[in-house]
Design a protein around this motif. Structure first.
Motif, PDB file in Angstrom:
ATOM      1  N   GLY A 193       0.820  -1.210   0.000  1.00 33.36           N
ATOM      2  CA  GLY A 193       0.000   0.000   0.000  1.00 33.36           C
ATOM      3  C   GLY A 193       0.855   1.261   0.000  1.00 33.36           C
ATOM      4  N   ASN A 194       2.004   1.222   0.629  1.00 31.81           N
ATOM      5  CA  ASN A 194       2.892   2.380   0.669  1.00 31.81           C
ATOM      6  C   ASN A 194       3.568   2.618  -0.668  1.00 31.81           C
ATOM      7  OD1 ASN A 194       2.286   2.858   3.306  1.00 31.81           O
ATOM      8  ND2 ASN A 194       4.046   1.748   4.131  1.00 31.81           N
ATOM      9  N   LYS A 195       3.586   1.638  -1.544  1.00 30.35           N
ATOM     10  CA  LYS A 195       4.233   1.780  -2.846  1.00 30.35           C
ATOM     11  C   LYS A 195       3.367   2.561  -3.825  1.00 30.35           C
ATOM     12  CE  LYS A 195       6.963  -2.420  -2.450  1.00 30.35           C
ATOM     13  NZ  LYS A 195       7.216  -3.750  -3.016  1.00 30.35           N
ATOM     14  N   LEU A 196       2.072   2.580  -3.607  1.00 31.81           N
ATOM     15  CA  LEU A 196       1.174   3.252  -4.541  1.00 31.81           C
ATOM     16  C   LEU A 196       1.463   4.752  -4.641  1.00 31.81           C
ATOM     17  CD1 LEU A 196      -1.202   3.114  -6.492  1.00 31.81           C
ATOM     18  CD2 LEU A 196      -2.719   3.451  -4.546  1.00 31.81           C
ATOM     19  N   PRO A 197       1.555   5.494  -3.529  1.00 30.14           N
ATOM     20  CA  PRO A 197       1.865   6.927  -3.671  1.00 30.14           C
ATOM     21  C   PRO A 197       3.221   7.156  -4.338  1.00 30.14           C
ATOM     22  CG  PRO A 197       1.048   6.465  -1.467  1.00 30.14           C
ATOM     23  CD  PRO A 197       1.249   5.153  -2.144  1.00 30.14           C
ATOM     24  N   LEU A 198       4.196   6.324  -4.017  1.00 31.93           N
ATOM     25  CA  LEU A 198       5.507   6.453  -4.631  1.00 31.93           C
ATOM     26  C   LEU A 198       5.413   6.226  -6.134  1.00 31.93           C
ATOM     27  CD1 LEU A 198       8.549   6.823  -4.330  1.00 31.93           C
ATOM     28  CD2 LEU A 198       8.731   4.356  -3.924  1.00 31.93           C
ATOM     29  N   ALA A 199       4.632   5.224  -6.550  1.00 31.99           N
ATOM     30  CA  ALA A 199       4.455   4.946  -7.974  1.00 31.99           C
ATOM     31  C   ALA A 199       3.742   6.099  -8.668  1.00 31.99           C
ATOM     32  CB  ALA A 199       3.676   3.649  -8.155  1.00 31.99           C
ATOM     33  N   MET A 200       2.766   6.702  -7.999  1.00 30.56           N
ATOM     34  CA  MET A 200       2.042   7.825  -8.599  1.00 30.56           C
ATOM     35  C   MET A 200       2.956   9.026  -8.799  1.00 30.56           C
ATOM     36  SD  MET A 200      -1.589   7.446  -6.555  1.00 30.56           S
ATOM     37  CE  MET A 200      -2.153   9.055  -7.034  1.00 30.56           C
ATOM     38  N   VAL A 201       3.754   9.334  -7.783  1.00 28.04           N
ATOM     39  CA  VAL A 201       4.675  10.468  -7.886  1.00 28.04           C
ATOM     40  C   VAL A 201       5.715  10.203  -8.963  1.00 28.04           C
ATOM     41  CG1 VAL A 201       6.469  11.747  -6.647  1.00 28.04           C
ATOM     42  CG2 VAL A 201       4.299  11.244  -5.524  1.00 28.04           C
ATOM     43  N   SER A 202       6.226   8.989  -8.997  1.00 26.73           N
ATOM     44  CA  SER A 202       7.224   8.632 -10.016  1.00 26.73           C
ATOM     45  C   SER A 202       6.629   8.777 -11.415  1.00 26.73           C
ATOM     46  CB  SER A 202       7.702   7.193  -9.805  1.00 26.73           C
ATOM     47  OG  SER A 202       8.317   7.057  -8.558  1.00 26.73           O
ATOM     48  N   GLY A 203       5.420   8.309 -11.593  1.00 26.09           N
ATOM     49  CA  GLY A 203       4.764   8.431 -12.893  1.00 26.09           C
ATOM     50  C   GLY A 203       4.562   9.881 -13.297  1.00 26.09           C
ATOM     51  N   ALA A 204       4.185  10.707 -12.345  1.00 28.39           N
ATOM     52  CA  ALA A 204       3.991  12.130 -12.642  1.00 28.39           C
ATOM     53  C   ALA A 204       5.315  12.781 -13.036  1.00 28.39           C
ATOM     54  CB  ALA A 204       3.388  12.836 -11.439  1.00 28.39           C
ATOM     55  N   LEU A 205       6.374  12.441 -12.338  1.00 29.97           N
ATOM     56  CA  LEU A 205       7.692  13.010 -12.667  1.00 29.97           C
ATOM     57  C   LEU A 205       8.165  12.558 -14.047  1.00 29.97           C
ATOM     58  CD1 LEU A 205       9.533  12.742  -9.235  1.00 29.97           C
ATOM     59  CD2 LEU A 205       8.704  14.805 -10.373  1.00 29.97           C
ATOM     60  N   VAL A 206       7.971  11.289 -14.362  1.00 29.84           N
ATOM     61  CA  VAL A 206       8.362  10.786 -15.680  1.00 29.84           C
ATOM     62  C   VAL A 206       7.546  11.495 -16.758  1.00 29.84           C
ATOM     63  CG1 VAL A 206       8.321   8.750 -17.188  1.00 29.84           C
ATOM     64  CG2 VAL A 206       9.197   8.559 -14.853  1.00 29.84           C
ATOM     65  N   GLY A 207       6.244  11.648 -16.537  1.00 28.08           N
ATOM     66  CA  GLY A 207       5.405  12.345 -17.504  1.00 28.08           C
ATOM     67  C   GLY A 207       5.836  13.784 -17.704  1.00 28.08           C
ATOM     68  N   ALA A 208       6.143  14.469 -16.605  1.00 27.61           N
ATOM     69  CA  ALA A 208       6.609  15.856 -16.706  1.00 27.61           C
ATOM     70  C   ALA A 208       7.935  15.927 -17.448  1.00 27.61           C
ATOM     71  CB  ALA A 208       6.742  16.462 -15.314  1.00 27.61           C
ATOM     72  N   ALA A 209       8.832  14.986 -17.188  1.00 21.18           N
ATOM     73  CA  ALA A 209      10.130  14.973 -17.868  1.00 21.18           C
ATOM     74  C   ALA A 209       9.953  14.760 -19.363  1.00 21.18           C
ATOM     75  CB  ALA A 209      11.017  13.884 -17.271  1.00 21.18           C
ATOM     76  N   VAL A 210       9.044  13.876 -19.754  1.00 20.21           N
ATOM     77  CA  VAL A 210       8.806  13.626 -21.171  1.00 20.21           C
ATOM     78  C   VAL A 210       8.250  14.882 -21.836  1.00 20.21           C
ATOM     79  CG1 VAL A 210       7.346  12.326 -22.787  1.00 20.21           C
ATOM     80  CG2 VAL A 210       8.508  11.136 -20.923  1.00 20.21           C
ATOM     81  N   ILE A 211       7.313  15.541 -21.186  1.00 23.29           N
ATOM     82  CA  ILE A 211       6.736  16.760 -21.760  1.00 23.29           C
ATOM     83  C   ILE A 211       7.810  17.835 -21.910  1.00 23.29           C
ATOM     84  CG2 ILE A 211       5.173  18.682 -21.294  1.00 23.29           C
ATOM     85  CD1 ILE A 211       3.225  16.638 -20.140  1.00 23.29           C
ATOM     86  N   LEU A 212       8.624  18.011 -20.866  1.00 20.28           N
ATOM     87  CA  LEU A 212       9.678  19.026 -20.928  1.00 20.28           C
ATOM     88  C   LEU A 212      10.716  18.687 -21.986  1.00 20.28           C
ATOM     89  CD1 LEU A 212      10.194  19.838 -17.152  1.00 20.28           C
ATOM     90  CD2 LEU A 212       9.083  21.247 -18.883  1.00 20.28           C
ATOM     91  N   ALA A 213      10.994  17.416 -22.183  1.00 25.10           N
ATOM     92  CA  ALA A 213      11.990  17.012 -23.175  1.00 25.10           C
ATOM     93  C   ALA A 213      11.490  17.238 -24.593  1.00 25.10           C
ATOM     94  CB  ALA A 213      12.354  15.535 -22.983  1.00 25.10           C
ATOM     95  N   THR A 214      10.184  17.170 -24.815  1.00 23.12           N
ATOM     96  CA  THR A 214       9.656  17.276 -26.177  1.00 23.12           C
ATOM     97  C   THR A 214       9.112  18.655 -26.523  1.00 23.12           C
ATOM     98  OG1 THR A 214       7.502  16.483 -25.429  1.00 23.12           O
ATOM     99  CG2 THR A 214       9.049  14.836 -26.255  1.00 23.12           C
ATOM    100  N   ASP A 215       8.795  19.486 -25.559  1.00 20.28           N
ATOM    101  CA  ASP A 215       8.144  20.775 -25.828  1.00 20.28           C
ATOM    102  C   ASP A 215       9.055  21.915 -25.379  1.00 20.28           C
ATOM    103  OD1 ASP A 215       6.432  22.850 -26.306  1.00 20.28           O
ATOM    104  OD2 ASP A 215       4.793  22.095 -25.058  1.00 20.28           O
ATOM    105  N   SER A 216       9.648  22.607 -26.345  1.00 19.84           N
ATOM    106  CA  SER A 216      10.599  23.685 -26.019  1.00 19.84           C
ATOM    107  C   SER A 216       9.884  24.903 -25.418  1.00 19.84           C
ATOM    108  CB  SER A 216      11.383  24.097 -27.260  1.00 19.84           C
ATOM    109  OG  SER A 216      10.498  24.588 -28.263  1.00 19.84           O
TER     110      SER A 216
END
Length: 158
Positions: free
Chosen positions: A14-37
């Protein structure tokens, strides 16, 4: 003992779920920043502005902590005063509108009573007219019976 072990395992999962959500959000933000100048530039400007404002505020607090405190207290007091005035104004409006609504409701109630009385009077008058119509019908029926009797008598005499 085994139950406690299972509960601990469930808590760890159960404690892994928030960590997974935050990690997913960070990865998504990184992808957006990498592709959109444009997004990178906007984020960079926003971060720079926020950093400048925070450092400016921190400098002001270091230089004059009492002045910043007094400034904030003044702002809070002014906001509280404005809020209090707004609440009072709202209460006045509600009181005034409530009185008008109550008055209108009383007017409607009295007019409704008058309409009911008028309808009752009209009903009584219509009943009276109905009674008169019934009398007229009976009178016509009585006259027809008398005429039929006369016609029958005349035919019998022939």
């Amino acid at each position: 003992m085994e139950q406690n072990y299972n509960q601990n395992q469930n808590r760890r999962r159960g404690n892994k779920l928030p960590l997974a959500m935050v990690s997913g959000a960070l990865v998504g933000a990184a992808v957006i920043l990498a592709t959109d100048s444009e997004e990178r530039a906007r984020l960079k400007n926003g971060s720079s502005n926020a950093k400048h404002k925070v450092s400016s505020y921190a400098t002001r607090v270091k230089e004059d902590p009492q002045g910043v405190k007094d400034d904030w207290l003044g702002r809070i007091q002014r906001a509280a005063a404005v809020t209090k005035e707004a609440v009072q104004k709202i209460q006045e409006i509600l009181d005034e509108q409530g009185a008008q609504i109550k008055e209108s409701a009383q007017d409607i109630q009295s007019e409704s009573k008058e309409m009911i009385e008028t309808a009752k009077d009209a009903g009584e008058e219509l009943q009276s007219v109905g009674d008169k119509a019934q009398e007229a019908k009976e009178e016509l029926a009585h006259n027809n019976d008398a005429e039929e009797t006369n016609v029958t008598d005349i035919n019998d005499k022939k």
